[in-house]
Write a protein that holds these residues in place. Structure first.
Motif, mmCIF file in Angstrom:
data_model
loop_
_atom_site.group_PDB
_atom_site.id
_atom_site.type_symbol
_atom_site.label_atom_id
_atom_site.label_comp_id
_atom_site.label_asym_id
_atom_site.label_seq_id
_atom_site.Cartn_x
_atom_site.Cartn_y
_atom_site.Cartn_z
ATOM 1 N N GLY A 182 -33.336 -43.509 8.938
ATOM 2 C CA GLY A 182 -33.922 -43.957 10.198
ATOM 3 C C GLY A 182 -33.485 -45.345 10.604
ATOM 4 O O GLY A 182 -32.929 -46.107 9.801
ATOM 5 N N ARG A 192 -32.239 -39.385 18.412
ATOM 6 C CA ARG A 192 -32.624 -37.993 18.630
ATOM 7 C C ARG A 192 -31.414 -37.066 18.537
ATOM 8 O O ARG A 192 -31.504 -35.956 17.993
ATOM 9 C CB ARG A 192 -33.301 -37.842 19.997
ATOM 10 C CG ARG A 192 -33.908 -36.457 20.223
ATOM 11 C CD ARG A 192 -34.635 -36.365 21.553
ATOM 12 N NE ARG A 192 -33.722 -36.421 22.691
ATOM 13 C CZ ARG A 192 -34.102 -36.265 23.960
ATOM 14 N NH1 ARG A 192 -35.387 -36.071 24.251
ATOM 15 N NH2 ARG A 192 -33.221 -36.308 24.946
ATOM 16 N N VAL A 199 -32.732 -38.292 13.670
ATOM 17 C CA VAL A 199 -33.286 -39.283 12.749
ATOM 18 C C VAL A 199 -34.420 -40.063 13.412
ATOM 19 O O VAL A 199 -34.550 -40.091 14.638
ATOM 20 C CB VAL A 199 -32.203 -40.260 12.232
ATOM 21 C CG1 VAL A 199 -31.102 -39.507 11.508
ATOM 22 C CG2 VAL A 199 -31.612 -41.091 13.376
ATOM 23 N N ARG A 200 -35.225 -40.713 12.598
ATOM 24 C CA ARG A 200 -36.377 -41.473 13.058
ATOM 25 C C ARG A 200 -35.937 -42.776 13.740
ATOM 26 O O ARG A 200 -34.957 -43.404 13.328
ATOM 27 C CB ARG A 200 -37.277 -41.805 11.870
ATOM 28 C CG ARG A 200 -38.529 -42.576 12.205
ATOM 29 C CD ARG A 200 -39.278 -42.981 10.953
ATOM 30 N NE ARG A 200 -40.471 -43.771 11.254
ATOM 31 C CZ ARG A 200 -41.000 -44.652 10.420
ATOM 32 N NH1 ARG A 200 -40.464 -44.848 9.219
ATOM 33 N NH2 ARG A 200 -42.078 -45.334 10.778
ATOM 34 N N CYS A 201 -36.690 -43.181 14.758
ATOM 35 C CA CYS A 201 -36.408 -44.437 15.454
ATOM 36 C C CYS A 201 -37.713 -45.166 15.743
ATOM 37 O O CYS A 201 -38.662 -44.578 16.264
ATOM 38 C CB CYS A 201 -35.666 -44.173 16.768
ATOM 39 S SG CYS A 201 -35.347 -45.652 17.757
ATOM 40 N N VAL A 202 -37.756 -46.459 15.399
ATOM 41 C CA VAL A 202 -38.901 -47.320 15.673
ATOM 42 C C VAL A 202 -38.424 -48.463 16.563
ATOM 43 O O VAL A 202 -37.370 -49.051 16.315
ATOM 44 C CB VAL A 202 -39.517 -47.886 14.377
ATOM 45 C CG1 VAL A 202 -40.698 -48.809 14.703
ATOM 46 C CG2 VAL A 202 -39.959 -46.760 13.447
ATOM 47 N N ALA A 258 -39.204 -42.006 20.170
ATOM 48 C CA ALA A 258 -39.355 -43.243 19.398
ATOM 49 C C ALA A 258 -40.817 -43.571 19.134
ATOM 50 O O ALA A 258 -41.701 -43.228 19.928
ATOM 51 C CB ALA A 258 -38.705 -44.411 20.135
ATOM 52 N N GLU A 259 -41.056 -44.242 18.037
ATOM 53 C CA GLU A 259 -42.348 -44.860 17.755
ATOM 54 C C GLU A 259 -42.239 -46.312 18.229
ATOM 55 O O GLU A 259 -41.196 -46.936 18.045
ATOM 56 C CB GLU A 259 -42.641 -44.838 16.256
ATOM 57 C CG GLU A 259 -42.573 -43.463 15.614
ATOM 58 C CD GLU A 259 -42.478 -43.548 14.100
ATOM 59 O OE1 GLU A 259 -43.108 -44.453 13.503
ATOM 60 O OE2 GLU A 259 -41.750 -42.729 13.505
ATOM 61 N N GLN A 288 -39.986 -50.277 5.329
ATOM 62 C CA GLN A 288 -39.877 -48.827 5.490
ATOM 63 C C GLN A 288 -38.477 -48.270 5.237
ATOM 64 O O GLN A 288 -38.231 -47.078 5.438
ATOM 65 C CB GLN A 288 -40.347 -48.440 6.901
ATOM 66 C CG GLN A 288 -41.789 -48.868 7.186
ATOM 67 C CD GLN A 288 -42.273 -48.448 8.552
ATOM 68 O OE1 GLN A 288 -41.758 -47.494 9.154
ATOM 69 N NE2 GLN A 288 -43.285 -49.143 9.069
ATOM 70 N N LEU A 297 -35.692 -48.867 6.836
ATOM 71 C CA LEU A 297 -34.976 -48.556 8.067
ATOM 72 C C LEU A 297 -33.805 -49.516 8.267
ATOM 73 O O LEU A 297 -33.832 -50.650 7.799
ATOM 74 C CB LEU A 297 -35.924 -48.651 9.265
ATOM 75 C CG LEU A 297 -37.186 -47.781 9.214
ATOM 76 C CD1 LEU A 297 -38.143 -48.177 10.326
ATOM 77 C CD2 LEU A 297 -36.826 -46.315 9.297
#
Length: 315
Positions: A68, A86, A90-93, A113-114, A134, A136
């Motif tokens: 992420g 996206r 993968v995760r995105c903050v 996204a978060e 985390q 990232l």
């Protein structure tokens, strides 16, 4: 300090095929002199930022990418990284400053996204903290060689489409777009001038170039401009590029930015946010060098009521 090269920009062009739109220059016969605009507001995230975010994410080690990514952004870079993340699944903050435009934060959420909201002065610090906690990878909005190279593809497209260009006007906030565009344009059109444009209320890069050293302005000072996308100043990395490759920076007033938004909407049929209108504002207000000119419309993620007021005022 290491600077990107035109070869880095060329490599980024290949990576971005299919991810970023190759925007076409739009002639503005309604404007004084010779003006074309580069409508980066037509990118899938509404701004040029997809180029830098997409290139940086594609360049990441696959294992780090799967873990992420995180960034800090008032909107456009956050949207771009969320969009690219996206695509890769993968995760995105995104750490956003309090008061960031609602339309941009909503778009980040729309792309999956978060978001974490903090005081503007704490967004970089908070992003670094969360990245470490985390696991990232931090992909900053501009302070990154791969991001700068991706943004430079705007310049390579301008040079390819208008090889006789004499002046390229580009917004300056963090400086990544201007750094990349200047690198690409100077390599392919060495006769052309590449000029940055800032709001008068956030002209820290202009002052820095005049003094020959990085001169940051406090957030409470740059927050005064409506152009939220260029309230942040350059980093040591982007400033090194600007000093080496930019032909100067001009500043425009809030009234000139507002008028340019209305003119672009009514005459070019292009929606520009305040940050996206600053380059065109410099030409329309007669503050740019002139000649065969391209102004980069860097984004169009604008609050609807602000756009409506700009159109009404211009009409």
């Amino acid at each position: 300090m290491e600077l990107i090269t035109s070869a880095d920009v060329a490599a980024a062009e290949e990576r971005l095929a299919g991810a970023a739109v190759r925007t076409t220059l739009v002639p503005c016969e309604w404007a004084p002199g010779e003006l074309w605009v580069k409508p980066e507001n037509l990118q899938p995230v509404g701004a040029f930022k997809i180029r830098g975010a997409g290139n940086a994410l594609a360049r990441l080690d696959p294992q780090r990418r799967r873990a992420g990514v995180i960034t800090h952004s008032s909107g456009n870079h956050g949207q771009a990284l969320a969009y690219a993340a996206r695509m890769h699944g993968v995760r995105c903050v995104v750490v956003v400053p309090e008061g960031a435009p609602r339309v941009k934060v909503a778009a980040m959420h729309g792309f999956g996204a978060e978001t974490v909201s903090v005081e503007p002065v704490r967004r970089v610090e908070k992003a670094r903290e969360l990245a470490e906690e985390q696991g990232l990878t931090l992909v900053p909005p501009f302070d990154h060689l791969d991001v700068i190279a991706g943004q430079g593809t705007v310049g390579s497209e301008i040079a390819a489409d208008l090889p006789g260009v004499e002046t390229v006007l580009v917004p300056v906030g963090g400086g990544g777009l201007a750094a990349g565009v200047a690198t690409a344009v100077k390599a392919r059109c060495p006769q052309a001038r590449v000029v940055g444009v800032e709001p008068e209320l956030a002209a820290d890069a202009k002052q820095s170039l005049e003094r020959g050293r990085l001169t940051p302005w406090p957030a409470e000072r740059t927050q005064r401009t409506m152009a939220d996308g260029v309230r942040v100043g350059p980093s040591e990395l982007t400033f090194a590029h600007l000093r080496a490759r930019l032909d100067g920076i001009v500043a425009v007033s809030e009234e000139e930015i507002f008028a340019a938004m209305g003119a672009l909407a009514l005459s070019a049929r292009l929606v520009a946010e305040p940050s996206g209108a600053v380059a065109a504002a410099a030409h329309l207000a007669g503050r740019a060098p002139g000649g065969r000119t391209v102004a980069v419309v860097s984004g169009g993620n604008v609050v609807p009521d602000l756009l409506a007021r700009a159109v009404t005022a211009e009409g």
